[in-house]
Design a protein around this motif. Structure first.
Motif, PDB file in Angstrom:
ATOM      1  N   TRP A  46       1.000  -0.990  -0.086  1.00 62.14           N
ATOM      2  CA  TRP A  46      -0.133   0.023  -0.010  1.00 62.14           C
ATOM      3  C   TRP A  46       0.827   1.311   0.217  1.00 62.14           C
ATOM      4  O   TRP A  46       1.808   1.211   0.603  1.00 62.14           O
ATOM      5  N   ASN A  47       0.449   2.386  -0.800  1.00 62.32           N
ATOM      6  CA  ASN A  47       1.271   3.516  -1.116  1.00 62.32           C
ATOM      7  C   ASN A  47       1.498   4.160   0.366  1.00 62.32           C
ATOM      8  O   ASN A  47       0.624   4.296   1.256  1.00 62.32           O
ATOM      9  N   SER A  48       2.719   4.471   0.711  1.00 65.40           N
ATOM     10  CA  SER A  48       3.168   5.275   1.939  1.00 65.40           C
ATOM     11  C   SER A  48       2.530   6.576   2.039  1.00 65.40           C
ATOM     12  O   SER A  48       2.569   7.087   3.194  1.00 65.40           O
ATOM     13  N   ASN A  76      -4.022   3.903  -1.391  1.00 66.87           N
ATOM     14  CA  ASN A  76      -4.053   2.808  -2.669  1.00 66.87           C
ATOM     15  C   ASN A  76      -2.856   1.987  -2.880  1.00 66.87           C
ATOM     16  O   ASN A  76      -1.810   2.089  -2.452  1.00 66.87           O
ATOM     17  N   LEU A  77      -3.285   0.978  -3.608  1.00 61.87           N
ATOM     18  CA  LEU A  77      -2.267  -0.231  -3.987  1.00 61.87           C
ATOM     19  C   LEU A  77      -0.943   0.364  -4.960  1.00 61.87           C
ATOM     20  O   LEU A  77      -1.293   1.323  -5.654  1.00 61.87           O
ATOM     21  N   SER A  78      -0.019   0.132  -4.392  1.00 64.28           N
ATOM     22  CA  SER A  78       1.195   0.600  -5.412  1.00 64.28           C
ATOM     23  C   SER A  78       2.124  -0.558  -5.932  1.00 64.28           C
ATOM     24  O   SER A  78       2.743  -0.333  -6.711  1.00 64.28           O
ATOM     25  N   THR A 109      -8.057   0.462  -3.567  1.00 63.46           N
ATOM     26  CA  THR A 109      -8.008   1.375  -2.301  1.00 63.46           C
ATOM     27  C   THR A 109      -8.469   0.680  -1.294  1.00 63.46           C
ATOM     28  O   THR A 109      -9.470  -0.067  -1.124  1.00 63.46           O
ATOM     29  N   ILE A 110      -7.587   0.590  -0.222  1.00 64.00           N
ATOM     30  CA  ILE A 110      -8.154   0.082   1.125  1.00 64.00           C
ATOM     31  C   ILE A 110      -8.553   1.315   2.096  1.00 64.00           C
ATOM     32  O   ILE A 110      -7.868   2.276   2.067  1.00 64.00           O
ATOM     33  N   VAL A 111      -9.263   1.015   2.683  1.00 60.07           N
ATOM     34  CA  VAL A 111     -10.083   1.875   3.647  1.00 60.07           C
ATOM     35  C   VAL A 111     -10.244   0.881   4.995  1.00 60.07           C
ATOM     36  O   VAL A 111     -10.539  -0.237   4.845  1.00 60.07           O
ATOM     37  N   ALA A 112     -10.007   1.746   6.035  1.00 62.74           N
ATOM     38  CA  ALA A 112     -10.157   0.909   7.499  1.00 62.74           C
ATOM     39  C   ALA A 112     -10.697   2.009   8.329  1.00 62.74           C
ATOM     40  O   ALA A 112     -10.539   3.165   8.311  1.00 62.74           O
ATOM     41  N   LYS A 113     -11.394   1.282   9.380  1.00 64.01           N
ATOM     42  CA  LYS A 113     -11.802   2.025  10.513  1.00 64.01           C
ATOM     43  C   LYS A 113     -11.336   1.198  11.780  1.00 64.01           C
ATOM     44  O   LYS A 113     -11.883  -0.016  12.070  1.00 64.01           O
TER      45      LYS A 113
END
Length: 157
Positions: A46-48, A76-78, A109-113
């Motif tokens: 994942w993008n830094s 986002n995935l890199s 795209t990764i999203v997390a809560k």
């Protein structure tokens, strides 16, 4: 980001296996139509330049033990560690700058809560130190990965 549920099913299935597997187990990464982007993949990079924010803690002075808050994260995935296809290498939009690299670009795209709490808190001179724990209540923490052919994610906004 506009996506369809149909696109998420194969992505979620493929990535679900990735998260359930140990790093020694490989998985296949596919697009929303079943096209293969990577085989023998062992991890996702994942993008830094992703972004995160702690919601519910107005200031560092309020880091009292037991204080609960949510940490929201997006990136986002890199890249993928594995055997990627030419289409993946040429068209993965890894910039997340709001503009697709070309008409064939796509993004993940990764999203997390994450529901967290302050485990310990204290000061050392003028420095505030704290450690955090993850709420283990079922359903408190959520992670989703989206596949999108618009390639228009804009991390900073």
């Amino acid at each position: 980001m506009k996506i369809s549920f149909r696109k998420l099913i194969p992505v979620a299935a493929a990535l679900g296996f990735a998260f359930a597997a140990s790093s020694a187990q490989a998985f296949t990464l596919q697009d929303g139509s079943g096209g293969v982007y990577a085989t023998n993949a062992t991890s996702l990079d994942w993008n830094s330049t992703g972004s995160g924010v702690a919601k519910g803690i107005p200031s560092a002075q309020q880091l009292t033990v037991g204080k609960q808050f949510d940490f929201l994260y997006q990136a986002n995935l890199s890249g993928v560690n594995g055997d990627t296809t030419g289409n993946f290498r040429a068209n993965l939009d890894s910039n997340a700058n709001g503009a697709a690299q070309d008409a064939s670009a796509f993004e993940f795209t990764i999203v997390a809560k994450l529901s967290e709490y302050v485990k310990t808190s204290g000061t050392s001179g003028t420095t505030l130190n704290a450690s955090f724990g993850l709420n283990d209540t079922p359903g408190a923490n959520k992670v989703a990965i989206y596949y999108d052919t618009k390639a228009n994610a804009f991390t900073s906004t």
